[in-house]
Design an enzyme around this catalytic site. Structure first.
Site, PDB file in Angstrom:
ATOM      1  N   SER A  50     -14.562   7.925  -9.473  1.00  0.00           N
ATOM      2  CA  SER A  50     -14.421   6.899  -7.801  1.00  0.00           C
ATOM      3  C   SER A  50     -15.847   6.695  -8.168  1.00  0.00           C
ATOM      4  O   SER A  50     -16.860   7.998  -8.149  1.00  0.00           O
ATOM      5  CB  SER A  50     -13.669   7.583  -6.134  1.00  0.00           C
ATOM      6  N   ASP A  82     -12.359   5.182 -11.921  1.00  0.00           N
ATOM      7  CA  ASP A  82     -11.643   4.366 -10.433  1.00  0.00           C
ATOM      8  C   ASP A  82     -11.734   3.187  -9.530  1.00  0.00           C
ATOM      9  O   ASP A  82     -13.368   3.901  -8.894  1.00  0.00           O
ATOM     10  CB  ASP A  82     -10.933   5.624  -9.704  1.00  0.00           C
ATOM     11  N   HIS A  83     -11.225   2.596  -9.268  1.00  0.00           N
ATOM     12  CA  HIS A  83     -12.261   0.925  -7.973  1.00  0.00           C
ATOM     13  C   HIS A  83     -13.177   0.734  -8.357  1.00  0.00           C
ATOM     14  O   HIS A  83     -14.170   0.905  -7.447  1.00  0.00           O
ATOM     15  CB  HIS A  83     -11.454   2.170  -6.830  1.00  0.00           C
ATOM     16  N   ASP A 104     -10.923  -4.147  -9.365  1.00  0.00           N
ATOM     17  CA  ASP A 104     -10.610  -3.671  -8.143  1.00  0.00           C
ATOM     18  C   ASP A 104     -10.948  -4.562  -7.444  1.00  0.00           C
ATOM     19  O   ASP A 104     -12.249  -5.294  -6.199  1.00  0.00           O
ATOM     20  CB  ASP A 104     -10.380  -2.379  -7.621  1.00  0.00           C
ATOM     21  N   HIS A 180      -4.229   4.900   0.325  1.00  0.00           N
ATOM     22  CA  HIS A 180      -4.768   6.214   0.408  1.00  0.00           C
ATOM     23  C   HIS A 180      -4.841   7.002   1.410  1.00  0.00           C
ATOM     24  O   HIS A 180      -4.538   7.176   2.559  1.00  0.00           O
ATOM     25  CB  HIS A 180      -6.097   5.513  -0.368  1.00  0.00           C
ATOM     26  N   GLY A 224      -3.253   6.001  -4.365  1.00  0.00           N
ATOM     27  CA  GLY A 224      -2.703   6.308  -3.523  1.00  0.00           C
ATOM     28  C   GLY A 224      -1.347   7.382  -3.844  1.00  0.00           C
ATOM     29  O   GLY A 224      -0.452   7.425  -2.462  1.00  0.00           O
ATOM     30  N   SER A 226      -0.739  10.813  -3.208  1.00  0.00           N
ATOM     31  CA  SER A 226      -0.532  11.822  -3.232  1.00  0.00           C
ATOM     32  C   SER A 226       0.266  12.756  -2.405  1.00  0.00           C
ATOM     33  O   SER A 226       0.363  11.600  -1.500  1.00  0.00           O
ATOM     34  CB  SER A 226      -1.929  12.468  -3.074  1.00  0.00           C
ATOM     35  N   ASP A 268      -5.747  12.449  -5.520  1.00  0.00           N
ATOM     36  CA  ASP A 268      -7.225  12.796  -5.368  1.00  0.00           C
ATOM     37  C   ASP A 268      -6.870  14.194  -4.369  1.00  0.00           C
ATOM     38  O   ASP A 268      -6.649  14.919  -4.146  1.00  0.00           O
ATOM     39  CB  ASP A 268      -7.569  11.436  -5.416  1.00  0.00           C
ATOM     40  N   SER A 269      -6.263  13.551  -2.793  1.00  0.00           N
ATOM     41  CA  SER A 269      -6.132  13.948  -2.149  1.00  0.00           C
ATOM     42  C   SER A 269      -5.392  15.408  -1.826  1.00  0.00           C
ATOM     43  O   SER A 269      -6.247  16.430  -1.513  1.00  0.00           O
ATOM     44  CB  SER A 269      -5.427  12.877  -0.732  1.00  0.00           C
TER      45      SER A 269
END
Length: 321
Positions: A50, A82-83, A104, A180, A224, A226, A268-269
């Site tokens: 990211s 990512d993004h 994005d 997210h 988003g 997780s 990710d989270s």
């Protein structure tokens, strides 16, 4: 094994009814934990960086870590941005060795999103790199991406065919209710089960089905995604954390999505929580320790554990390398 792009990965995932995990990387221990789980399960994997990861570690270090992993890896690995916020960021990552980038433009008006995405696609394809675009906006916070619940918007199915046709993107991230961060939903958005645990609203599978029908055999992406695994939240809170009402996406819903046209699921989270849980637990139970290798080793093991769990029980990509 050299880096690959995601085309063959996604073709096989679509046909096989599973998804590839796209795991965010920030340091050596995270890369090692992901790759050890991928090797153990014989799963293809996407390592993604990211904006925050590139600011923290630097693109050169991240690429170097991934290249080191490749020298001891036998599973297919793609390196993904990512993004990506603009053309220049995407170009820099393409030029530095990424095999996949996301542009994005989801916060822009539709035609502006199309033009920006098309520009990235043209440069990327000329350099053998694949591109992920996005329609619709997820709520929540992830590094430089910060969208309030009020400003979030579902993907409009009647826009997807025109967007894909005009841009030439290779995959499309959509918004169907994922979010997210570790606090994906406000408590008032949820119900409580018999044990008093918050239960989030179900993903909009009607939107996913509509998009899948309009884009047959086209790979769809969920950001988003997780699940905010309770085990790690409980460990963090037990050892001094304060993650009250942290809520994620139920894993059975993600598995259902992976059975459809969703070929890439971003995680990710859950890894951040696993790493933090491992460090907090170790430092609390070994207050005399100060060597980073002592507390990062169990944290790395928790990264391995959560990635292995996701591959086998959520993504279904085990044995697909």
């Amino acid at each position: 094994m050299p880096l690959v792009d995601t085309k063959e990965m996604f073709d096989k995932a679509y046909a096989g009814g599973y998804a590839i995990g796209a795991f965010n990387v920030n340091n050596m221990e995270i890369v090692q934990g992901i790759m050890s789980a991928a090797e153990e399960t014989k799963s293809p994997v996407i390592l993604q960086a990211s904006a925050g990861a590139r600011k923290y570690a630097g693109s050169e270090y991240l690429v170097g870590l991934v290249q080191s992993a490749l020298r001891v890896s036998s599973v297919p690995v793609a390196l993904h941005l990512d993004h990506g916020a603009d053309f220049d960021i995407c170009k820099a990552c393409i030029d530095s060795g990424f095999t996949s980038v996301m542009i994005d433009g989801s916060s822009l008006p539709f035609n502006d999103n199309v033009e920006l995405t098309k520009k990235v696609v043209e440069y990327a394809h000329a350099n053998g790199v694949v591109v992920e675009g996005e329609l619709g906006q997820l709520s929540g916070i992830e590094d430089d991406v910060n969208v309030s619940h009020e400003n979030a918007s579902y993907t409009q199915p009647d826009e997807v065919e025109e967007f894909v046709s005009r841009t030439g993107v290779d995959s499309l991230a959509i918004a169907i209710g994922t979010s997210h961060g570790a606090f994906k939903f406000k408590p008032e958005q949820c119900t409580r089960n018999a044990e008093g645990v918050l239960v989030p609203p179900e993903l909009r599978f009607d939107i996913l089905e509509d998009i899948s029908n309009r884009l047959p055999k086209f790979p769809i992406v969920l950001h988003g995604a997780s699940s905010v695994v309770p085990r790690f939240v409980e460990l963090i809170n037990k050892y001094g954390g304060a993650l009250t009402d942290a809520i994620g996406i139920p894993e059975d819903q993600l598995r259902k999505a992976a059975h459809s046209s969703v070929c890439k699921i971003n995680i990710d989270s859950d890894m951040r929580l696993a790493l933090t849980a491992g460090i907090r637990e170790h430092m609390a139970t070994h207050p005399d320790h100060f060597d980073p290798r002592q507390y990062l080793k169990p944290a790395r093991q928790y990264i391995h554990d959560i990635v292995l769990h996701k591959i086998k029980n959520v993504l279904g990509s085990d044995g697909k390398a």
